[in-house]
Design a protein around this motif. Sequence first.
Motif, mmCIF file in Angstrom:
data_model
loop_
_atom_site.group_PDB
_atom_site.id
_atom_site.type_symbol
_atom_site.label_atom_id
_atom_site.label_comp_id
_atom_site.label_asym_id
_atom_site.label_seq_id
_atom_site.Cartn_x
_atom_site.Cartn_y
_atom_site.Cartn_z
ATOM 1 N N GLY A 30 22.920 -17.588 -22.097
ATOM 2 C CA GLY A 30 22.131 -18.568 -20.829
ATOM 3 C C GLY A 30 20.945 -18.766 -21.660
ATOM 4 O O GLY A 30 20.293 -18.257 -22.504
ATOM 5 N N TRP A 31 20.223 -19.824 -21.183
ATOM 6 C CA TRP A 31 19.025 -20.347 -21.563
ATOM 7 C C TRP A 31 17.631 -19.237 -21.184
ATOM 8 O O TRP A 31 17.920 -18.765 -19.913
ATOM 9 N N GLN A 32 17.109 -19.156 -22.285
ATOM 10 C CA GLN A 32 15.821 -17.777 -21.820
ATOM 11 C C GLN A 32 14.692 -18.614 -21.891
ATOM 12 O O GLN A 32 14.399 -19.421 -22.808
ATOM 13 N N ILE A 33 13.969 -18.150 -20.838
ATOM 14 C CA ILE A 33 12.487 -18.901 -20.989
ATOM 15 C C ILE A 33 11.440 -17.829 -21.344
ATOM 16 O O ILE A 33 11.478 -16.913 -20.546
ATOM 17 N N SER A 34 10.739 -17.930 -22.381
ATOM 18 C CA SER A 34 9.811 -17.003 -22.642
ATOM 19 C C SER A 34 8.809 -16.751 -21.785
ATOM 20 O O SER A 34 8.442 -17.641 -20.891
ATOM 21 N N TYR B 203 27.772 -30.867 -20.003
ATOM 22 C CA TYR B 203 26.446 -31.307 -20.580
ATOM 23 C C TYR B 203 25.487 -30.864 -19.115
ATOM 24 O O TYR B 203 24.309 -30.565 -19.380
ATOM 25 N N LEU B 204 26.045 -31.359 -18.280
ATOM 26 C CA LEU B 204 25.388 -31.250 -16.598
ATOM 27 C C LEU B 204 25.141 -29.814 -16.547
ATOM 28 O O LEU B 204 24.435 -29.295 -15.613
ATOM 29 N N ASP B 205 26.500 -28.885 -16.789
ATOM 30 C CA ASP B 205 26.451 -27.542 -16.491
ATOM 31 C C ASP B 205 25.290 -26.808 -17.333
ATOM 32 O O ASP B 205 24.645 -26.115 -16.726
ATOM 33 N N SER B 206 24.940 -27.216 -18.481
ATOM 34 C CA SER B 206 24.189 -26.656 -19.378
ATOM 35 C C SER B 206 22.748 -26.880 -18.627
ATOM 36 O O SER B 206 21.996 -26.152 -18.899
ATOM 37 N N MET B 207 22.556 -28.226 -18.218
ATOM 38 C CA MET B 207 21.409 -28.709 -17.773
ATOM 39 C C MET B 207 21.005 -27.948 -16.702
ATOM 40 O O MET B 207 19.830 -27.164 -16.294
ATOM 41 N N VAL B 208 21.874 -27.586 -15.655
ATOM 42 C CA VAL B 208 21.858 -26.601 -14.339
ATOM 43 C C VAL B 208 21.473 -25.256 -14.809
ATOM 44 O O VAL B 208 20.572 -24.596 -14.180
ATOM 45 N N SER B 209 22.043 -24.587 -15.908
ATOM 46 C CA SER B 209 21.707 -23.642 -16.338
ATOM 47 C C SER B 209 20.315 -23.506 -16.819
ATOM 48 O O SER B 209 19.577 -22.552 -16.402
ATOM 49 N N LEU B 210 19.695 -24.348 -17.471
ATOM 50 C CA LEU B 210 18.388 -24.442 -17.936
ATOM 51 C C LEU B 210 17.485 -24.470 -16.637
ATOM 52 O O LEU B 210 16.496 -23.745 -16.653
ATOM 53 N N ALA B 211 17.527 -25.331 -15.816
ATOM 54 C CA ALA B 211 16.802 -25.553 -14.672
ATOM 55 C C ALA B 211 16.962 -24.417 -13.720
ATOM 56 O O ALA B 211 15.717 -23.812 -13.325
ATOM 57 N N ARG B 212 17.805 -23.471 -13.525
ATOM 58 C CA ARG B 212 17.645 -22.479 -12.858
ATOM 59 C C ARG B 212 16.993 -21.390 -13.594
ATOM 60 O O ARG B 212 16.375 -20.513 -12.992
ATOM 61 N N ALA B 213 17.138 -21.308 -14.948
ATOM 62 C CA ALA B 213 16.208 -20.534 -15.879
ATOM 63 C C ALA B 213 15.022 -20.571 -15.778
ATOM 64 O O ALA B 213 13.841 -19.790 -15.549
ATOM 65 N N CYS B 214 14.483 -21.854 -15.535
ATOM 66 C CA CYS B 214 13.018 -22.549 -15.354
ATOM 67 C C CYS B 214 12.511 -21.933 -13.964
ATOM 68 O O CYS B 214 11.493 -21.459 -13.925
#
Length: 290
Positions: free
Chosen positions: A42-46, A69-80
């Motif tokens: 998953g996306w990791q935010i430092s 691509y939308l699923d990927s964006m949701v994963s990033l948004a939730r990581a943020c």
Amino acid sequence: MKVQIIALKGQIRDALEAQLAIRGHYVAAPGNEISATPPANGWQISEDVDIVVNALTLECLQHRPDEAYLDSMVSLARACEGAHVPMIQLSTGQVFDGGSSRRFKETDMVVPASQIGAMLSRMEELLRGSCSHHIILRIGPLFSSADGNLLTELMTQFRQGDPISLSSLDNSCPMHTKDLARVISAMIDQLSCGCESWGTYHYCSSDPASSHQFAETALAVVSQYAESGPRPLMLEPSDERNTDWSRPILSSEKILNTFGIKQLPWRAFVVPTIKKIFDNNAASLSEETS
């Protein structure tokens, strides 16, 4: 302020990195390439990242509309959201149908008229439900000296020497990636000072133009650098509609009133961009012959 850029290697990422460095923002370098899919874990935010700018979803959807691509964006948004880091997400005016010559405002109802428009509308909706502190920045079509954009593709047609017929009917507001980077950098400057004006914003260049007008301006500049061929290049206006060029024109009043960001004309970027393209081509040719 440390900014994490999520984007493909290319024109948007290059322009952002250069502008943010000028403004004194530290860019988190994720590597030379960014995959269109999230990492396996998953996306990791430092922990030291202050804001994330995501151009990746827009870039990928423009190449191939795909729910993944939308699923990927949701994963990033939730990581943020989990890291309490705000997110700037790029979108376009294609979320509107463009059936009017007026400039569309952020408060206008979203009515997409294409598959890509529907995907972008869905992307925006998913972001609003996944990350509370976000900015959606809708923009116009981009050009730069990098390969694969509307200006460099036009110059390829010029080099081929065949007559070109382009629509004089449908308008768009093209914008240079440096202008986009300027806008995002200015927003980040104010967010770093405590501004919390989250939500949706529009920005595009100040002067709408048809694809024929854009090509006419570019050709006038190209003629100053290129050697004349055996026959002059014929650029003719057409009455046929160019659906690839046409984009709904966006109002940029809200971003001016909130962040003080003024529109710039796209024509101001044409001369230095074409000069850079010729300089790059000359440098490449010199390397090949040395």
